[in-house]
Write a protein that holds these residues in place. Structure first.
Motif, PDB file in Angstrom:
ATOM      1  N   ARG A 215       0.834  -1.207  -0.087  1.00 56.57           N
ATOM      2  CA  ARG A 215      -0.124   0.094   0.110  1.00 56.57           C
ATOM      3  C   ARG A 215       0.824   1.204  -0.117  1.00 56.57           C
ATOM      4  N   LEU A 216       2.074   1.189   0.442  1.00 50.67           N
ATOM      5  CA  LEU A 216       2.954   2.394   0.362  1.00 50.67           C
ATOM      6  C   LEU A 216       4.111   2.325  -0.489  1.00 50.67           C
ATOM      7  N   VAL A 217       5.033   1.499  -0.134  1.00 49.46           N
ATOM      8  CA  VAL A 217       6.321   1.290  -0.630  1.00 49.46           C
ATOM      9  C   VAL A 217       6.286   1.024  -2.037  1.00 49.46           C
ATOM     10  N   ALA A 218       5.701   0.039  -2.480  1.00 53.18           N
ATOM     11  CA  ALA A 218       5.490  -0.368  -3.857  1.00 53.18           C
ATOM     12  C   ALA A 218       4.800   0.665  -4.609  1.00 53.18           C
ATOM     13  N   PRO A 219       3.755   1.412  -4.362  1.00 55.97           N
ATOM     14  CA  PRO A 219       3.465   2.374  -5.337  1.00 55.97           C
ATOM     15  C   PRO A 219       4.132   3.493  -5.603  1.00 55.97           C
ATOM     16  N   MET A 220       5.049   3.996  -4.170  1.00 54.65           N
ATOM     17  CA  MET A 220       6.055   4.912  -4.282  1.00 54.65           C
ATOM     18  C   MET A 220       7.329   4.555  -5.144  1.00 54.65           C
ATOM     19  N   SER A 221       7.629   3.031  -5.265  1.00 57.80           N
ATOM     20  CA  SER A 221       8.613   2.811  -5.928  1.00 57.80           C
ATOM     21  C   SER A 221       8.301   2.375  -7.402  1.00 57.80           C
ATOM     22  N   MET A 222       7.233   2.631  -7.701  1.00 59.07           N
ATOM     23  CA  MET A 222       6.578   2.094  -8.953  1.00 59.07           C
ATOM     24  C   MET A 222       7.611   2.694 -10.273  1.00 59.07           C
ATOM     25  N   PRO A 223       8.212   3.818 -10.317  1.00 59.79           N
ATOM     26  CA  PRO A 223       8.985   4.336 -11.325  1.00 59.79           C
ATOM     27  C   PRO A 223      10.072   3.488 -11.511  1.00 59.79           C
ATOM     28  N   ALA A 224      10.798   2.903 -10.322  1.00 63.25           N
ATOM     29  CA  ALA A 224      11.981   2.422 -10.298  1.00 63.25           C
ATOM     30  C   ALA A 224      11.712   0.721 -10.901  1.00 63.25           C
ATOM     31  N   ILE A 225      10.529   0.348 -10.393  1.00 62.78           N
ATOM     32  CA  ILE A 225       9.855  -1.225 -10.834  1.00 62.78           C
ATOM     33  C   ILE A 225       9.720  -1.114 -12.259  1.00 62.78           C
ATOM     34  N   ALA A 226       9.054  -0.326 -12.429  1.00 61.96           N
ATOM     35  CA  ALA A 226       8.638  -0.171 -14.127  1.00 61.96           C
ATOM     36  C   ALA A 226       9.887   0.080 -14.905  1.00 61.96           C
ATOM     37  N   ALA A 227      10.859   0.677 -14.564  1.00 63.27           N
ATOM     38  CA  ALA A 227      12.031   0.952 -15.183  1.00 63.27           C
ATOM     39  C   ALA A 227      12.802  -0.314 -15.381  1.00 63.27           C
ATOM     40  N   PHE A 228      13.137  -1.066 -14.369  1.00 58.20           N
ATOM     41  CA  PHE A 228      13.780  -2.196 -14.328  1.00 58.20           C
ATOM     42  C   PHE A 228      12.959  -3.541 -15.226  1.00 58.20           C
ATOM     43  N   ALA A 229      11.608  -3.389 -14.911  1.00 55.72           N
ATOM     44  CA  ALA A 229      10.632  -4.331 -15.722  1.00 55.72           C
ATOM     45  C   ALA A 229      10.941  -4.208 -17.228  1.00 55.72           C
ATOM     46  N   THR A 230      11.069  -2.964 -17.503  1.00 54.67           N
ATOM     47  CA  THR A 230      11.238  -2.496 -19.007  1.00 54.67           C
ATOM     48  C   THR A 230      12.487  -3.250 -19.486  1.00 54.67           C
ATOM     49  N   LEU A 231      13.492  -2.908 -18.766  1.00 55.60           N
ATOM     50  CA  LEU A 231      14.909  -3.530 -19.170  1.00 55.60           C
ATOM     51  C   LEU A 231      15.017  -5.009 -19.183  1.00 55.60           C
ATOM     52  N   GLN A 232      14.419  -5.365 -18.005  1.00 52.96           N
ATOM     53  CA  GLN A 232      14.464  -6.966 -18.096  1.00 52.96           C
ATOM     54  C   GLN A 232      13.657  -7.645 -19.036  1.00 52.96           C
ATOM     55  N   PHE A 233      12.670  -6.916 -19.568  1.00 55.32           N
ATOM     56  CA  PHE A 233      11.722  -7.608 -20.711  1.00 55.32           C
ATOM     57  C   PHE A 233      12.367  -7.551 -21.986  1.00 55.32           C
ATOM     58  N   LEU A 234      13.068  -6.430 -22.121  1.00 49.93           N
ATOM     59  CA  LEU A 234      14.121  -6.248 -23.411  1.00 49.93           C
ATOM     60  C   LEU A 234      15.418  -7.485 -23.423  1.00 49.93           C
ATOM     61  N   TRP A 235      15.970  -7.675 -22.306  1.00 49.01           N
ATOM     62  CA  TRP A 235      16.976  -8.502 -22.009  1.00 49.01           C
ATOM     63  C   TRP A 235      16.497  -9.947 -22.444  1.00 49.01           C
TER      64      TRP A 235
END
Length: 305
Positions: A215-235
């Motif tokens: 409810r708190l940490v994951a929503p606030m960390s969404m930019p970093a999570i989405a950024a790494f998920a994008t790179l991981q998908f490309l890899w």
């Protein structure tokens, strides 16, 4: 009241006027040197893609006779053809290769990001013995080349081990394991910049670690999570080595199928360019769709870290 409305209107229209005049947000004019340099870098960065696109529409003989850049001086006599794309589309294995690639890429992206987010939360907001030592060990794994572990993992996943070699689960575990150190380090660095008072307030209100994370940490960390998920998908999408070693031919990904189009003596070179451009479409769409998250994650890490 009239003065306040006028000031508000001026504040809202100022960014538009700055954009029209070529000014930055702080009112400074953009340097022509930076504009020229960035334009040249953008052209150099996209030139291989342009060359691939042009070559994919040329016949094999035309591509061997002249370079792709001759299209800018002689547009007519370039041996234009659609046979390359029709040959790739008609290949019976390419369609299944796309489905297999999605079956590999999506879980291999979700699993490491999800578990790394949990681990990063634990390393940031909880306390347990030897926490820093364990984190250093995890980060140190990033310096170990992945190729060093391939032979032991082939033995572990083989018929005399776990017996999962050739299946999707083997590739999921491999990509998740190889991505975890970097993902944990990245997310932990980002979470360390979050206000600790928010987590402390949730703890005082009786929230569990699971509730605090979701409810708190994951929503606030969404930019970093989405950024790494994008790179991981490309890899994972562009991976050839792991997919070729640990998947059966019936489960091979589109990149493996693309490599097999070339043939043993290069007889399918004209199909390779068309197939490569087709396989690029999904990563390009994913990158465009998640670009704002990628930029936000990288910019936040650069400023706060």
């Amino acid at each position: 009241m009239t003065t306040t409305l006028a000031q508000s209107s001026a504040t809202q229209t100022r960014p538009t006027l700055n954009k029209q005049r070529g000014l930055m947000k702080d009112g400074r004019r953009r340097s022509w040197v930076s504009i020229v340099v960035m334009t040249v870098l953008a052209l150099l960065w996209t030139m291989p893609t342009i060359a691939l696109l042009i070559t994919s529409f040329r016949s094999r003989d035309a591509a061997n006779a002249t370079g792709w850049w001759t299209v800018f001086t002689d547009l007519i006599n370039q041996g234009w053809t659609m046979d390359n794309y029709s040959g790739v589309i008609n290949a019976s294995s390419m369609g299944m290769g796309f489905l297999n690639t999605f079956a590999v890429s999506i879980p291999a992206t979700v699993l490491p990001v999800m578990f790394a987010a949990f681990a990063a939360y634990a390393f940031t907001f909880t306390y347990f013995p030897m926490k820093e030592t364990l984190f250093v060990i995890i980060v140190a794994l990033m310096v170990v080349p992945n190729q060093v572990a391939l032979q032991p993992l082939l033995n572990l996943f083989g018929p005399y081990g776990l017996g999962i070699s050739g299946q999707f689960v083997a590739v999921w575990l491999l990509h998740a394991g190889f991505a975890m150190p970097l993902c944990i380090s990245t997310l932990r660095t980002y979470m360390a910049t979050l206000p600790g008072s928010v987590v402390e307030s949730a703890k005082i209100d009786g929230a569990s670690h699971f509730q605090t994370f979701w409810r708190l940490v994951a929503p606030m960390s969404m930019p970093a999570i989405a950024a790494f998920a994008t790179l991981q998908f490309l890899w994972v999408w562009n991976d050839l080595l792991i997919a070729k070693l640990f998947l059966l031919p019936s489960n091979s990904t589109v990149i493996v199928q693309l490599q097999q189009l070339l043939g043993t003596q290069g007889q399918g070179a004209e199909l390779l360019t068309a197939g490569a451009f087709i396989t690029m479409t999904v990563p390009i769409l994913v990158f465009i769709g998640l670009q704002r998250f990628l930029v936000r994650g990288m910019a936040s890490g650069a400023v706060k870290g």
